[in-house]
Design an enzyme around this catalytic site. Structure first.
Site, PDB file in Angstrom:
ATOM      1  N   ASP A   1      82.004 -39.762   9.969  1.00  0.00           N
ATOM      2  CA  ASP A   1      81.727 -39.746   8.538  1.00  0.00           C
ATOM      3  C   ASP A   1      83.066 -39.706   7.823  1.00  0.00           C
ATOM      4  O   ASP A   1      83.972 -38.982   8.238  1.00  0.00           O
ATOM      5  CB  ASP A   1      80.882 -38.529   8.155  1.00  0.00           C
ATOM      6  CG  ASP A   1      80.395 -38.616   6.718  1.00  0.00           C
ATOM      7  OD1 ASP A   1      79.233 -39.021   6.510  1.00  0.00           O
ATOM      8  OD2 ASP A   1      81.168 -38.292   5.795  1.00  0.00           O
TER       9      ASP A   1
ATOM     10  N   ARG B   1      81.793 -39.844  -4.553  1.00  0.00           N
ATOM     11  CA  ARG B   1      81.819 -41.294  -4.809  1.00  0.00           C
ATOM     12  C   ARG B   1      80.879 -41.643  -5.949  1.00  0.00           C
ATOM     13  O   ARG B   1      79.868 -40.989  -6.152  1.00  0.00           O
ATOM     14  CB  ARG B   1      81.396 -42.067  -3.551  1.00  0.00           C
ATOM     15  CG  ARG B   1      82.424 -41.966  -2.454  1.00  0.00           C
ATOM     16  CD  ARG B   1      82.268 -43.021  -1.375  1.00  0.00           C
ATOM     17  NE  ARG B   1      83.358 -42.824  -0.434  1.00  0.00           N
ATOM     18  CZ  ARG B   1      83.208 -42.595   0.873  1.00  0.00           C
ATOM     19  NH1 ARG B   1      82.005 -42.590   1.410  1.00  0.00           N
ATOM     20  NH2 ARG B   1      84.252 -42.396   1.635  1.00  0.00           N
TER      21      ARG B   1
ATOM     22  N   SER C   1      82.642 -45.376   2.947  1.00  0.00           N
ATOM     23  CA  SER C   1      82.057 -44.730   4.121  1.00  0.00           C
ATOM     24  C   SER C   1      82.636 -45.264   5.423  1.00  0.00           C
ATOM     25  O   SER C   1      83.135 -46.383   5.506  1.00  0.00           O
ATOM     26  CB  SER C   1      80.544 -44.945   4.104  1.00  0.00           C
ATOM     27  OG  SER C   1      79.979 -44.640   5.347  1.00  0.00           O
TER      28      SER C   1
ATOM     29  N   ASP D   1      71.626 -34.564   8.532  1.00  0.00           N
ATOM     30  CA  ASP D   1      71.794 -34.319   7.095  1.00  0.00           C
ATOM     31  C   ASP D   1      71.570 -35.551   6.221  1.00  0.00           C
ATOM     32  O   ASP D   1      71.364 -35.426   5.019  1.00  0.00           O
ATOM     33  CB  ASP D   1      73.194 -33.755   6.814  1.00  0.00           C
ATOM     34  CG  ASP D   1      74.316 -34.715   7.204  1.00  0.00           C
ATOM     35  OD1 ASP D   1      74.030 -35.810   7.727  1.00  0.00           O
ATOM     36  OD2 ASP D   1      75.501 -34.355   7.010  1.00  0.00           O
ATOM     37  N   HIS D   2      71.592 -36.746   6.802  1.00  0.00           N
ATOM     38  CA  HIS D   2      71.584 -37.966   5.993  1.00  0.00           C
ATOM     39  C   HIS D   2      70.190 -38.547   5.719  1.00  0.00           C
ATOM     40  O   HIS D   2      70.054 -39.414   4.857  1.00  0.00           O
ATOM     41  CB  HIS D   2      72.420 -39.055   6.684  1.00  0.00           C
ATOM     42  CG  HIS D   2      73.865 -39.045   6.306  1.00  0.00           C
ATOM     43  ND1 HIS D   2      74.672 -37.938   6.474  1.00  0.00           N
ATOM     44  CD2 HIS D   2      74.662 -39.999   5.756  1.00  0.00           C
ATOM     45  CE1 HIS D   2      75.902 -38.224   6.057  1.00  0.00           C
ATOM     46  NE2 HIS D   2      75.908 -39.459   5.616  1.00  0.00           N
TER      47      HIS D   2
ATOM     48  N   ARG E   1      80.826 -45.995   7.928  1.00  0.00           N
ATOM     49  CA  ARG E   1      79.708 -46.617   8.643  1.00  0.00           C
ATOM     50  C   ARG E   1      80.132 -47.882   9.386  1.00  0.00           C
ATOM     51  O   ARG E   1      80.576 -48.863   8.800  1.00  0.00           O
ATOM     52  CB  ARG E   1      78.541 -46.888   7.698  1.00  0.00           C
ATOM     53  CG  ARG E   1      78.793 -47.905   6.621  1.00  0.00           C
ATOM     54  CD  ARG E   1      77.690 -47.891   5.573  1.00  0.00           C
ATOM     55  NE  ARG E   1      77.707 -46.655   4.808  1.00  0.00           N
ATOM     56  CZ  ARG E   1      77.278 -46.559   3.547  1.00  0.00           C
ATOM     57  NH1 ARG E   1      76.811 -47.603   2.920  1.00  0.00           N
ATOM     58  NH2 ARG E   1      77.326 -45.414   2.910  1.00  0.00           N
TER      59      ARG E   1
END
Length: 775
Positions: free
Chosen positions: A184, A466, A661, A119-120, A663
């Site tokens: 995520d 965000r 995030s 999806d990213h 990440r």
């Protein structure tokens, strides 16, 4: 040989003990993996007897997944829990590094049901179908790696175009009482179906996929009591926008937000998911709602009536005990809640929509709205699209279209297909909207924006979560505001922040004034959902013969090399790479947008290290002094120079460092380029854990004022590492250029196993050590 269970490692994918009352599959895609409410019940009863008090819902689900409920030390906010989550979910940008780490572990198959969601990596440019075709072409190497790795190691694969990870989880995998971890930060979306769903870094996901108990600091529980009933223009999004304004971006750190009270039943299941999703913006570990009729209705409509029936049997364990105690309680009367809009530049700057026009004019923020964007993992449900279409339909009836550019992001292929069938998508197109691909798109910076130049001051309104500086379009002058989809739609029609749909009038094409009525729409389709195209790849029963290809010359993927072990010595005379001023999110540390294509290649993506952080020395981004040459240059180049010269370095940060995030690249990059220590006033939860996992030392000032004692030209030494122990502060010696020194104390939150990660060089290194010992 030492048996694997003595190390807490489950080596293979073994189905849980089957429920004796009923065998109900966790999902349609895993018919042999069953929900195990009996084990949850047994663990809850053990813990309740030990603690001898009523339990919150959060405690029931978390403690119900303890590895050893009889012996686990439990103290909210203090002890580390060893947990056994039910499943793992990974989005494609973080799955690359997670799967690369899992490959490094040497294990043959994942130990729990796991999925990858593409999806990213789809950039919003021309519209859904064209953008999806382009993404499949550009990202073919990465998609092939994820698909083949999934097939080899037993991981389900959702192809590009299937939708946003969190919507797919809500539709297929979340259920009351589940414990799910996802790579995520918006994984808490699943709390809208009564699950404890927690965002983590890839290394945490690898632990769970490897069958190792997952560690989490025992969360505090913040109760949000909802009374009254939502009505009019007020929406579920306004609940979390209001809570964000109360708690701020770090007010939920270390806590689960648990919604309860009579007002809960006035919110749809997908509305509850919206509220839980954006709980990430207040730093919460996760958020959750108690099981109720709205969840049962959603489970039935998504083909899971059997799960709802089983949940009914165990409902006492899926709601909080009467008389349970929260660490903090916030009360919101939904009947009095007004529509909100938060921003710009931070998601906790809350304003009633009725005030935003005047506030914007006072602050000098642009009031003309250039683009309105609805969708994202936070607000892309059938109900969201229906309410937005209800607003658009009124405008069309009076001959109006959007004055602002307008985009729509469906949350999943199922949502896209259903809103196309039921006419919502066409209404939104007719009012001037462009329907984008079922993906994250502009919400994460995947937006090829053409209507402005970089540096041009402008305003956008979104239904996203965000709004950090430059997040959506890489333009630091874009003032982004987050609100509900229906408010975005109304403001896009009016074209200005000065419009309040509750009180203000629009002028139709016939010159007559009219007022928009509050939108009303079905929470679920009257017909069944249209599933759309089949986008799921089942893992084969035996994937051992599957080849996973990573080319040594690839610019997108790179196999990982182990980080170096701690040498047993103190960290002496470290240089300061950068002393960061103010907010420093994971977007500042490891930007997304165009950098997403390098998420599987550690060396290439390290070229974005801290390029968005503001340097206290000169007030600039991506400009730091090289202490060895005295020249100013980009942060990554300076870090690489220090690494080449064999010099260790540190970063000094401000409050809530690493918010945003999940990440883990924001932790992998500094480790890869020679960093050893990150010292801040405070950390965001996920980032602090990610730093520990990669063998770095995240430390906090015992006295926050000591932040001012350190200057970018100083050298730092961390001493006493030979006696590194839980709860024991470390000493930091600051050496100033004039030869003077001063000593400050630094705190940490390491437990014994996390100290072993540091000593081994990373959590992955430590896992391999344990595997070698066991064999």
């Amino acid at each position: 040989k030492v048996p694997h269970h003595s190390l807490g490692i489950r080596r293979y994918h073994v189905a849980p003990v089957l429920c004796q009352r009923a065998k109900v599959a966790m999902s349609h895609f895993e018919p042999n993996e069953h929900i195990n409410y009996e084990k949850l019940e047994k663990n809850i009863n053990i813990v309740r007897k030990r603690l001898d008090r009523p339990l919150t819902l959060s405690e029931k689900i978390v403690y119900g997944h303890l590895d050893d409920p009889a012996k686990q030390e439990i103290e909210r906010g203090k002890t580390y829990l060893r947990l056994r989550p039910d499943r793992v979910a990974m989005q494609d940008a973080t799955a690359q590094m997670a799967m690369l780490q899992f490959i490094s572990s040497g294990l043959p198959k994942v130990a729990v049901p796991s999925t990858i969601h593409c999806d990213h990596l789809i950039e919003a440019q021309l519209g859904g179908e064209k953008d999806l075709r382009r993404a499949k072409d550009i990202n073919q190497e990465v998609y092939n790696f994820l698909a083949t790795a999934g097939a080899k190691y037993g991981v389900g694969f959702w192809k590009p175009g299937s939708g946003i990870i969190h919507q797919i989880i809500l539709e297929n995998y979340s259920y009351p009482g589940v414990m799910l971890i996802g790579t995520d930060s918006h994984t808490p979306n699943g709390g809208g179906l009564g699950g404890i769903c927690i965002g983590v870094g890839g290394a945490d996901a690898v632990d769970v996929m490897a069958g190792i108990p997952w560690e989490l600091k025992c969360p505090k529980v913040i109760g949000v009591k909802l009374t009254g009933k939502l009505s009019g223009w007020s929406s579920p999004k306004d609940v979390i926008l209001k809570v964000a304004g109360i708690l701020t971006v770090k007010g939920g750190t270390g806590a689960i937000i648990e919604y309860h009270g009579p007002g809960v039943d006035s919110i749809s299941c997908t509305g509850m998911a919206t509220i839980c999703n954006m709980g990430a913006e207040i730093g919460a570990t996760t958020s959750v709602f108690p099981y109720n009729a709205r969840m049962k209705k959603y489970l039935g409509k998504t083909g899971r009536a059997d799960i709802a029936a089983l949940a009914d049997e165990f409902q006492q364990h899926l709601v909080p005990d009467s008389g349970c105690q929260y660490d903090q309680v916030i009360e919101i009367n939904l009947s009095e809640l007004k529509p909100h809009i938060n921003g710009p530049f931070t998601p906790d700057l809350a304003h009633p929509v009725s005030d935003i026009g005047a506030v914007a004019e006072k602050e000098g923020w642009p009031v003309d709205i250039r683009v309105g964007l609805i969708g994202s993992c936070t607000n892309s449900s059938y109900e969201d699209m229906g309410r937005s279409a209800a607003v658009a339909k009124q405008a069309l009836a009076h001959g109006l279209k959007c004055k602002s550019m307008f985009t729509i992001t469906p949350g999943s292929e199922q949502i896209r297909a259903t809103i196309e069938r039921d006419g919502y998508a066409q209404i939104l197109r007719d009012v001037g909207g462009l329907v984008l691909a079922n993906a994250c798109g502009p919400c994460i910076g995947q937006w090829d924006r053409k209507d402005i130049k970089k540096g041009e001051k402008n305003t956008i309104v979104t239904s996203y979560n965000r709004n950090f500086t430059g997040r959506n379009d890489a333009n630091p002058e874009t003032h982004a505001f987050v609100t509900s989809p229906e408010i975005v739609t109304a403001l896009s029609i009016a074209g200005t922040l000065k419009f309040n749909p509750e009180t203000d009038y629009l002028t139709g094409s016939d010159g007559k004034k009219f007022k928009l009525e509050a939108p009303d729409a079905d929470e679920l389709p009257k017909l069944e959902f249209d599933p759309g195209q089949d986008t799921y790849q089942y893992p084969p029963k035996d994937g051992s013969g599957q080849h996973v290809d990573v080319s040594p010359t690839s610019q997108r993927l790179q196999l990982l090399e182990p980080f170096d072990k701690w040498d047993g010595k103190d960290l002496e005379d470290m240089l300061i790479l950068i002393k960061v001023k103010g907010k420093c999110t994971t977007d500042h540390i490891s930007a997304a947008g165009p950098w997403l294509k390098f998420r599987g290649h550690l060396d290439n993506i390290s070229n974005n290290l801290l390029i968005g952080a503001i340097n206290t020395e000169n007030g600039k981004a991506n400009s730091v002094r090289n202490a060895l040459t005295q020249e100013f240059g980009p942060v990554p180049d300076t870090a690489r120079y220090y690494k080449k010269m064999g010099v260790k370095w540190a970063v000094i940060g401000d409050e809530n460092y690493g918010e945003g995030s999940s990440r883990e690249h924001a932790a992998l990059e500094p480790r890869h380029l020679g960093g050893r220590v990150i010292i801040t006033k405070s950390f965001a939860r996920i980032h602090e854990t990610n730093l520990k996992k990669q063998g770095l030392l995240p430390l906090t000032f015992a006295d926050p004022a000591d932040y001012n004692k350190i200057h970018p030209v100083d050298k730092l030494s961390i001493v006493g590492l030979a006696d590194f122990a839980p709860g024991k502060p470390l000493k930091c010696i600051i050496k100033h250029p004039n030869g003077s020194q001063e000593t400050i104390m630094l705190n940490h939150t390491f437990n014994e196993s996390q100290i072993e990660w540091f000593q081994a060089g990373s959590a992955l290194n430590r896992m391999k050590e344990l595997q070698q010992k066991s064999s």
